[in-house]
Design a protein around this motif. Structure first.
Motif, PDB file in Angstrom:
ATOM      1  N   ALA B 217       0.838  -1.200   0.000  1.00  0.00           N
ATOM      2  CA  ALA B 217       0.000   0.000   0.000  1.00  0.00           C
ATOM      3  C   ALA B 217       0.875   1.254   0.000  1.00  0.00           C
ATOM      4  CB  ALA B 217      -0.940  -0.013   1.201  1.00  0.00           C
ATOM      5  N   GLU B 218       2.005   1.171   0.712  1.00  0.00           N
ATOM      6  CA  GLU B 218       2.932   2.298   0.785  1.00  0.00           C
ATOM      7  C   GLU B 218       3.530   2.606  -0.590  1.00  0.00           C
ATOM      8  OE1 GLU B 218       4.059   3.403   4.249  1.00  0.00           O
ATOM      9  OE2 GLU B 218       4.151   5.081   2.847  1.00  0.00           O
ATOM     10  N   ILE B 219       3.927   1.569  -1.301  1.00  0.00           N
ATOM     11  CA  ILE B 219       4.498   1.755  -2.639  1.00  0.00           C
ATOM     12  C   ILE B 219       3.454   2.406  -3.546  1.00  0.00           C
ATOM     13  CG2 ILE B 219       5.334   0.547  -4.690  1.00  0.00           C
ATOM     14  CD1 ILE B 219       6.627  -1.488  -2.837  1.00  0.00           C
ATOM     15  N   LEU B 220       2.233   1.917  -3.460  1.00  0.00           N
ATOM     16  CA  LEU B 220       1.173   2.490  -4.304  1.00  0.00           C
ATOM     17  C   LEU B 220       0.974   3.970  -3.987  1.00  0.00           C
ATOM     18  CD1 LEU B 220      -1.406  -0.438  -4.302  1.00  0.00           C
ATOM     19  CD2 LEU B 220      -0.039   0.393  -6.213  1.00  0.00           C
ATOM     20  N   ARG B 221       1.012   4.310  -2.707  1.00  0.00           N
ATOM     21  CA  ARG B 221       0.863   5.724  -2.333  1.00  0.00           C
ATOM     22  C   ARG B 221       2.010   6.551  -2.906  1.00  0.00           C
ATOM     23  NH1 ARG B 221      -1.502   4.031   2.419  1.00  0.00           N
ATOM     24  NH2 ARG B 221       0.464   3.684   3.464  1.00  0.00           N
ATOM     25  N   ASN B 222       3.205   5.980  -2.892  1.00  0.00           N
ATOM     26  CA  ASN B 222       4.349   6.736  -3.410  1.00  0.00           C
ATOM     27  C   ASN B 222       4.313   6.895  -4.917  1.00  0.00           C
ATOM     28  OD1 ASN B 222       5.522   7.213  -0.955  1.00  0.00           O
ATOM     29  ND2 ASN B 222       6.705   5.322  -0.974  1.00  0.00           N
ATOM     30  N   LEU B 223       3.594   5.994  -5.599  1.00  0.00           N
ATOM     31  CA  LEU B 223       3.552   6.069  -7.058  1.00  0.00           C
ATOM     32  C   LEU B 223       2.493   7.049  -7.552  1.00  0.00           C
ATOM     33  CD1 LEU B 223       4.167   2.375  -8.125  1.00  0.00           C
ATOM     34  CD2 LEU B 223       5.665   4.337  -8.438  1.00  0.00           C
ATOM     35  N   GLU B 224       1.751   7.636  -6.624  1.00  0.00           N
ATOM     36  CA  GLU B 224       0.720   8.594  -7.038  1.00  0.00           C
ATOM     37  C   GLU B 224       1.353   9.789  -7.729  1.00  0.00           C
ATOM     38  OE1 GLU B 224      -1.282   9.517  -3.445  1.00  0.00           O
ATOM     39  OE2 GLU B 224      -2.247   7.551  -3.370  1.00  0.00           O
ATOM     40  N   THR B 225       2.467  10.213  -7.203  1.00  0.00           N
ATOM     41  CA  THR B 225       3.144  11.360  -7.794  1.00  0.00           C
ATOM     42  C   THR B 225       4.502  10.898  -8.283  1.00  0.00           C
ATOM     43  OG1 THR B 225       3.787  11.804  -5.538  1.00  0.00           O
ATOM     44  CG2 THR B 225       2.077  13.187  -6.461  1.00  0.00           C
ATOM     45  N   THR B 226       4.949  11.472  -9.359  1.00  0.00           N
ATOM     46  CA  THR B 226       6.302  11.150  -9.791  1.00  0.00           C
ATOM     47  C   THR B 226       7.240  11.767  -8.775  1.00  0.00           C
ATOM     48  OG1 THR B 226       5.724  12.805 -11.392  1.00  0.00           O
ATOM     49  CG2 THR B 226       6.454  10.689 -12.247  1.00  0.00           C
ATOM     50  N   ILE B 227       8.045  10.895  -8.182  1.00  0.00           N
ATOM     51  CA  ILE B 227       8.843  11.372  -7.067  1.00  0.00           C
ATOM     52  C   ILE B 227      10.102  12.057  -7.559  1.00  0.00           C
ATOM     53  CG2 ILE B 227      10.190  10.632  -5.078  1.00  0.00           C
ATOM     54  CD1 ILE B 227       8.086   8.559  -4.600  1.00  0.00           C
ATOM     55  N   GLU B 228      10.241  13.281  -7.153  1.00  0.00           N
ATOM     56  CA  GLU B 228      11.477  13.978  -7.481  1.00  0.00           C
ATOM     57  C   GLU B 228      12.161  14.319  -6.178  1.00  0.00           C
ATOM     58  OE1 GLU B 228      10.830  17.318 -10.213  1.00  0.00           O
ATOM     59  OE2 GLU B 228       9.084  16.151 -10.791  1.00  0.00           O
ATOM     60  N   ARG B 229      13.389  13.968  -6.110  1.00  0.00           N
ATOM     61  CA  ARG B 229      14.057  14.265  -4.864  1.00  0.00           C
ATOM     62  C   ARG B 229      14.908  15.506  -4.988  1.00  0.00           C
ATOM     63  NH1 ARG B 229      15.698   8.662  -3.086  1.00  0.00           N
ATOM     64  NH2 ARG B 229      13.589   7.926  -3.123  1.00  0.00           N
TER      65      ARG B 229
END
Lengths: 150, 501
Positions: B217-229
């Motif tokens: 579920a955590e991975i799915l939440r993180n994939l909602e937005t393209t993560i830019e660090r």
């Protein structure tokens, strides 16, 4: 209508009523003195259902927009399929192909990834897992399974 | 039972090269995953738990505990360096820690976090060692009604401390309890909710459920937005705090340790509460409260000590009573059960080496963390540049292999996938997964003690209220629940948790 809480209520009702009916019809409920296998689950199902109704009634009166931010459908599918693929293939194809398929499926979840990069990620993870789990931790698995005729 | 002798026994178990190695591997892995933003200690442990199952029970628990505080600590590193708290209890650290980093004082901030964590960890280890035996001997006198009361109190407290709607949390706890009942009824042998699948006769696999709910579920939440660090990480120079810094740190670290040790025992979110409470306290008693939020070292030292002490003392209910105070402890209990150990007060007397070894390893783990983090900080900073697109497929592969290796059962992988989707949907509907996992672990125990108590009393409910301990526990549980529903408190709860986001 508060769509989010309507959905929340629906989820609770589905679980509550589903488990409740199953408790009544597939097992012995018994009494408080001699609790059958169905007694405790039935009580919990009733609690869940009642909360579902309460949240539902309140939600019908509220007005609140609900625009959930949801992961892209492709990502969702790719992520969920990954462990299922592993389950389907680890016995038949063996550990190496199963890990490769799982990583490949997961790696395609990210948008705008070049195919070559996806393949590189897959290869890297497979080699890494082989080293850690098979050689490092001695996981008892077949590296290549019977489906591949080895 | 003397404290020194027990700790000595524990140290002799924890100090074998083998156990030190796995304690080190645990803290290393924990820090590694904890540094990755968005993956907190619960998800980390859930994903790495299967790896430990091939080890002996004590080594595996030592490693899991190491992962726990490693992940906890890794979260603070990202909170300070890039203003991204890896988990909720380091959110407070980000307030002043990140400001310090922006002023070029990342080094002292990191050192303050590491040293006050170590200090708090040392004290809290002694607290755990001192409190465990008396609590264990009380718990050994518990009958079923007392156990039932205790678990109800634990669940009630987790409801109050969870954020979001009280009703929804109660629903989550109940849902967890029901899911926990899937499988064979131990009293009658009847199949419950197994849908005719023989794989479900032993119940839903705990690891699969936990990895699904938290990891996937955590991975799915993180994939909602393209993560830019953001790569604004400046070079970490001048690690050592000045003498003035040290003077400013000592008070907050001591007070934070006290607060954390006390609040950590609370079920639900003691460590999180402790770090907030410590920050509020330091700000209140400071002569220069306006510095808070601008890079005050007290605002890093206090909460970090509190959160580490709390993390440690949250082991107390798990070790002495077999009742988890938070999802991580639920995972530890799951690990014990898989290892064939029945959690509860008898662990201390029947498995003294495991019990004291685990407690002693906490101190060693904390020491290892200081060694790992201060000199190696450059390495962790580099790690922040690894793209998420490489990380999450690896996490998924680990999780799949791990869950499969628990029982060599492919069905568990489908359970994991299903709970991943379910957990993601629940989080979108503002349900919290943590109380559900607590319920899941406690479900079978709660039912067993309820049924046993009712059989002993011949169906008379008054058994719960005529025995003083059980009556007391249930009364406190009731008060706790009533308090949760009071509108005034409900508003306060909201405020506290809004600040966190």
């Amino acid at each position: 209508m508060d769509i989010k809480n309507i959905a929340a209520s629906g989820t609770l009702l589905a679980v509550g009523i589903g488990f409740g009916i199953s408790s009544i019809f597939t097992m012995d409920v018994g009494s408080a003195l001699r609790m059958g296998p169905g007694y405790f689950p039935l009580i919990l199902s009733i609690v869940i259902t009642v909360i579902g109704i309460a949240i539902g009634i309140k939600a019908l009166r509220d007005t609140e927009g609900f625009h959930p931010q949801i992961a892209p459908l492709r990502a969702l599918a790719a992520i969920i399929i990954a462990p299922i693929l592993f389950g389907l293939t680890v016995r038949g194809l063996g550990f190496v192909p199963a890990v490769a398929l799982t990583s490949l499926s997961a790696a395609t979840a990210a948008t705008g990834q070049r195919p070559l990069v996806v393949l590189a990620i897959t290869l890297g993870i497979t080699v890494f897992c082989l080293g850690v789990f098979y050689y490092g931790l001695g996981l008892p698995v077949r590296l290549i399974g019977p489906w591949l005729g080895v | 039972m003397d404290l020194i002798g027990n700790l000595g026994l524990g140290l002799s178990a924890a100090l074998t090269p083998y156990n030190i190695l796995f304690c080190f591997v645990g803290t290393l892995l924990g820090t590694l995953v904890g540094v990755l933003p968005g993956i907190g200690p619960t998800a980390t442990i859930a994903m790495l738990l299967p790896i430990t199952l091939s080890l002996s029970p004590e080594t595996s628990l030592i490693m899991l505990a190491g992962i726990y505080y490693g992940a906890q600590y890794g979260g603070s590193t990202t909170a300070i360096l890039i203003n991204l708290p890896g988990e909720s209890s380091s959110a407070v650290t980000a307030l002043d820690g990140y400001q310090m980093a922006r002023q070029g004082r990342a080094g002292p901030a990191l050192a303050a976090a590491a040293l006050s964590s170590f200090f708090a960890g040392t004290i809290a280890t002694v607290v755990v060692a001192a409190l465990a035996p008396p609590l264990t001997s009380i718990a050994l006198k518990f009958g079923s009604p007392e156990y039932f009361g205790l678990m109800v109190l634990g669940l009630a407290a987790s409801i109050v401390l969870a954020r979001g709607s009280v009703l929804k949390t109660i629903a989550m706890v109940s849902m967890g309890l029901v899911f926990g009942l899937v499988g064979t009824d131990i009293n009658t042998g009847a199949m419950r909710f197994t849908l005719g699948r023989p794989e479900l006769a032993d119940g839903l696999n705990f690891v699969a459920v936990a990895v699904g709910l938290f990891g996937i579920a955590e991975i799915l939440r993180n994939l909602e937005t393209t993560i830019e660090r953001t790569s604004v990480i400046s070079r970490v120079a001048g690690l050592w705090p000045s003498r003035a810094d040290f003077r400013a740190m000592i008070g907050p670290a001591c007070r934070g340790t006290l607060l954390g040790s006390a609040l950590g025992v609370l079920p639900g979110g003691g460590a999180i509460l402790a770090s907030f409470a410590s920050y509020a306290l330091e700000k209140k008693i400071s002569k220069t409260p306006e510095r808070f939020g601008q890079g005050a070292i007290e605002g890093v030292a206090g909460p970090e000590a509190a959160n580490n002490a709390g993390a440690q003392t949250s082991f107390i209910p798990m070790l002495t009573l077999g009742v988890p105070a938070n999802p991580v402890m639920a995972l530890m209990i799951g690990a014990m059960i898989i290892q064939g150990i029945v959690p509860g007060p008898q662990v201390a007397t029947e498995q003294p080496v495991l019990f004291w070894g685990l407690i002693a390893s906490m101190w060693i783990g904390n020491l290892l963390l200081v060694i790992l983090n201060l000199p190696l900080i450059g390495l962790w900073v580099k790690l922040l540049t690894v793209p998420y697109t490489v990380l999450f497929p690896a996490i998924l592969a680990f999780a799949s292999i791990g869950v499969y290796s628990v029982n060599s059962n492919t069905f568990d992988l489908y359970v994991m996938a299903a709970f991943g989707v379910f957990g993601y949907a629940l989080s979108k509907l503002d349900f919290e997964p943590a109380p559900m996992l607590l319920g899941f672990v406690l479900g079978p125990l709660l039912e067993e003690h309820l049924r046993r108590a009712m059989t002993i009393s011949h169906g008379d409910v008054s058994v719960f209220f005529t025995r003083p301990i059980s009556a007391g526990l249930l009364t406190v549980a009731l008060i706790v629940l009533i308090v949760a529903f009071l509108p005034n408190i409900a508003r306060r709860r909201k405020q506290v948790f809004v600040e966190e986001d």
